[in-house]
Design a protein around this motif. Sequence first.
Motif: not given
Length: 159
Positions: A75, A77, A132, A135, A139, A142
Amino acid sequence: MSNLDEVDLQIMRATQAGLPLTARPYHAIAEQLGLSVDQVIERMRRMQELGVIRRIGAVPNHYKLGYRFNGMTVWNVPDEKIDALGERIGSLDFVSHCYHRPRHLPLWPYNLFAMVHGRSQEDVDRQIGQIAAILGQDNLGADVLYSTRILKKTGFRSK
């Protein structure tokens, strides 16, 4: 490893293939080496403090437990939120390990990794969807790297 003596090395040799699969593994090691249980535990604790032993934990074979679908989710982030997000994702019961890794831009923008396991592809897909959702707007991208075979995990080997 200059802080280690021969007894420490004996403990390392006795445990390098894993702790004995008994109800009292430290007792078995102590008996094998002619030490007290307290000595074994204290020396292993000291080796952890020195960084010689990183951690002591179970390493399950997910395939034998019926979890034949595995994916390392990656991911992208925000860096300033990675600790909090990583703790949330790492606490999910279907995530076996979760950690922060450096990005390798421009090819690899991902900084949060979480390994998921399921009994079916649908299970894994559902778990990825749950991550997901947690997040949300954090996000930023990903991907999933699916396991195609199991690799043998081994620890330190002394001579």
